[in-house]
Enzyme design. Structure first.
Site, PDB file in Angstrom:
ATOM      1  N   HIS A 175      -3.048   7.072  -3.951  1.00  0.00           N
ATOM      2  CA  HIS A 175      -3.217   6.083  -2.979  1.00  0.00           C
ATOM      3  C   HIS A 175      -3.151   4.867  -4.051  1.00  0.00           C
ATOM      4  O   HIS A 175      -3.726   4.767  -4.984  1.00  0.00           O
ATOM      5  CB  HIS A 175      -4.315   5.987  -2.398  1.00  0.00           C
ATOM      6  CG  HIS A 175      -4.732   4.846  -1.926  1.00  0.00           C
ATOM      7  ND1 HIS A 175      -6.005   3.975  -2.205  1.00  0.00           N
ATOM      8  CD2 HIS A 175      -4.166   3.979  -0.866  1.00  0.00           C
ATOM      9  CE1 HIS A 175      -5.803   2.996  -1.475  1.00  0.00           C
ATOM     10  NE2 HIS A 175      -5.046   2.809  -0.555  1.00  0.00           N
ATOM     11  N   SER A 184       0.892  -1.410  -0.137  1.00  0.00           N
ATOM     12  CA  SER A 184       0.123   0.015   0.177  1.00  0.00           C
ATOM     13  C   SER A 184       0.997   1.262   0.002  1.00  0.00           C
ATOM     14  O   SER A 184       1.903   1.217   0.560  1.00  0.00           O
ATOM     15  CB  SER A 184      -0.859   0.026   1.128  1.00  0.00           C
ATOM     16  OG  SER A 184      -0.163  -0.016   2.408  1.00  0.00           O
ATOM     17  N   ASN A 217      -3.235   0.423  -3.427  1.00  0.00           N
ATOM     18  CA  ASN A 217      -3.005  -1.017  -2.702  1.00  0.00           C
ATOM     19  C   ASN A 217      -3.401  -2.140  -3.423  1.00  0.00           C
ATOM     20  O   ASN A 217      -4.472  -1.955  -4.116  1.00  0.00           O
ATOM     21  CB  ASN A 217      -4.314  -0.625  -1.426  1.00  0.00           C
ATOM     22  CG  ASN A 217      -4.378  -2.121  -0.684  1.00  0.00           C
ATOM     23  OD1 ASN A 217      -5.183  -2.739  -0.736  1.00  0.00           O
ATOM     24  ND2 ASN A 217      -3.434  -2.387   0.161  1.00  0.00           N
TER      25      ASN A 217
END
Lengths: 351, 351
Positions: free
Chosen positions: A130, A116, A132
């Site tokens: 972001h 992540s 992940n």
């Protein structure tokens, strides 16, 4: 919430009792190796991009089994803070919140690994991002999940389009149904109900991908209803390798999706007004991660490594009571256009 | 968590089927009037104390019934931000999370009123403080809840002692069992499990006070076990007026508990080191309110007025990966002594 596209999302029901496709003997090693390589590659390229700072690693062990390597960059030239974590853990049982979706895993030991990443750039013109990707095995079942999403402050439509098109290409190289389904799921997941705002311009998000053809298991009731009404034959028979290759393509698409955006915005001058708005909007990132994000809440409540989990929080944040952007300002434009689900892949100035 | 005092907490079991004491006809008006008066008085004194700024009011209405008046001070001389809210709402049913504790309220309309306050001082030597008092009626039941707690950054034991003694006096004027029970409940409630830290030096916290003599309904298993093993006869027969008077005493104790602390610390000089640590510690306030605080989470998930609920969040906050205070520093002292439950009322330098 409304969704940008009226296009129906395909939902694929596994045949009743259909078993999860079989695993290669070295499944865990292969995923773990890929994810560690992805972490290495991303850290290397981001450090080169930043120029001033690199990532510092903390290796850690988990008492119940497994561990990880957390990598953080602080006070870089481009990245005010960035964290890229790899973890690989195992234990006797998955938590109830996961078993609801995968009851076959109950009573079995589990293995979970993931990467992540959250980057908080210094410039308000470079979006926060972001990523992940994660993988689970538990008794008779295995699955992949993950995604990547972009959160701009002073946004450019061409950045949103570039990010989405790059992820779309990665998905399309495996099947044309993946991107539209995962794009919609991302819009649904990264949504702040109490603000009635999207977190940003989205990207892709998926979970429980196990080759049995159920692409969507999201929260939208319309989606849940449709889940039992649509099938695509050739997606219901994907092997473990097929799904792993999809995840590899998505993971490898991160740098080409994000780096060009950071590069072309890094030299734009900004002042206190932009910086103040960025710090204010970072508050939404905190609100999402602490109130809604399943990974964060699950980690905090189950004895995860707090410092690694909360590495996603921004280095400096502002809250301001009852802030409203001025009409027709760049800040208002963010709310009016960019914090609503849009068809970024096909976006034009006339849209 | 460990509790500072070995002193057993008394728990009082209501007689089976014992009805909630009867209500005066004007119960709602009396509580509402008291709480609005408390809001007025607190805002007046705090504005005088600050000297530079006063509170700005937003009156708001709630579609489902009721409304409130939110009051905020921004950029004061002493208070970087402060919010003092009054609300009075009603509706058709209480949420399930409350009905678990008060099943008699199921299927009944409810009335709820409360005052809540959070002050974020500018100086790292003045503690952040929180107060909340609330009152519910629903069908055959009514109850009061609330409390006040103190969160220092660069702490003084004498401030913690003053705050606790003032609240203790308010409680003791009604019964000697109240303060030790509510002090313990406060230590249990304002606890960050993922950090293994208290939020601050505590104060008092209570809920479900309805005159039937059950003083404690907290999360501690030891407490829950003791709940059925102790009774104090004279506390099991308190009238509505008795409980309301307790709440009035606690509410009125706020200004004498807090104002002298702000006064005696306001002129202390501080520098960037103190300010940076204050901003870092404010992150814990955000983590507590968004991850654990029942009122905040309930409000956000049930269509409350977001800006009033999140007024409790600090105006400027920092997160820093893996921060550790230097050994033997003032920052280390906060963690080692002040963020653990202590017997502040009886604290001495030799303790």
């Amino acid at each position: 919430m409304t969704l940008a596209s009226d296009r129906p999302v395909l939902h694929l029901t596994p045949l009743p009792g259909s078993p999860t496709p079989s695993l290669p003997a070295d499944s865990r090693q292969r995923v773990s190796q890929f994810l560690q390589g992805l972490q290495d590659q991303i850290c290397k390229v981001l450090a080169e991009l930043d120029g001033a700072k690199s990532f510092q690693e903390d290796a850690w062990q988990r008492e119940e089994g497994g561990g990880g390597r957390s990598r953080v960059m602080k006070d870089g030239a481009i990245f005010e803070q960035g964290g890229v974590n790899f973890s690989e853990v195992w234990g006797t049982h998955l938590p109830p919140s996961i078993l609801v979706q995968r009851p076959e895993a109950a009573g079995h030991r589990f293995y979970a690994t993931g990467v992540s990443l959250v980057l908080h750039p210094r410039s308000p013109y470079i979006p926060t991002v972001h990523l992940n990707y994660r993988y689970f095995e538990a008794g008779p079942v295995w699955w992949f999940g993950g995604g990547a999403d972009l959160t701009p402050y002073y946004p450019f439509a061409e950045d949103a389009t570039h990010f989405h098109r790059t992820l779309q290409q990665a998905c399309n190289s495996h099947h044309s149904e993946y991107y539209p389904t995962f794009k919609r799921w991302c819009d649904e997941y990264f949504y702040l109900k109490h603000r009635q705002e999207a977190r940003g311009v989205g990207g892709i998000f998926f979970d429980y991908q196990d080759g049995r053809g159920e692409l969507y298991r999201g929260p939208d009731p319309q989606g849940a209803a449709a889940l039992h009404s649509a099938q695509v034959g050739d997606l219901a028979q994907r092997s473990w390798d097929d799904v792993f290759e999809l995840v590899q393509s998505c993971g490898q698409a991160f740098l080409p999706a994000y780096v060009p955006i950071a590069q072309r915005r890094q030299a734009l001058p900004y002042d206190d007004r932009h910086r103040n708005f960025q710090l204010y909007r970072r508050g939404r990132y905190v609100e999402f991660n602490l109130v809604y994000d399943r990974g964060t809440i699950f980690g905090l409540q189950t004895n995860g490594r707090t410092e690694s989990i909360l590495m996603s929080l921004p280095p400096l944040v502002r809250w301001e009571y009852n802030y409203q952007p001025e009409p027709d300002s760049p800040e208002a434009k963010l709310y009016e256009i960019f914090l609503k689900p849009q068809d970024w892949v096909n976006w034009t100035a006339d849209t």
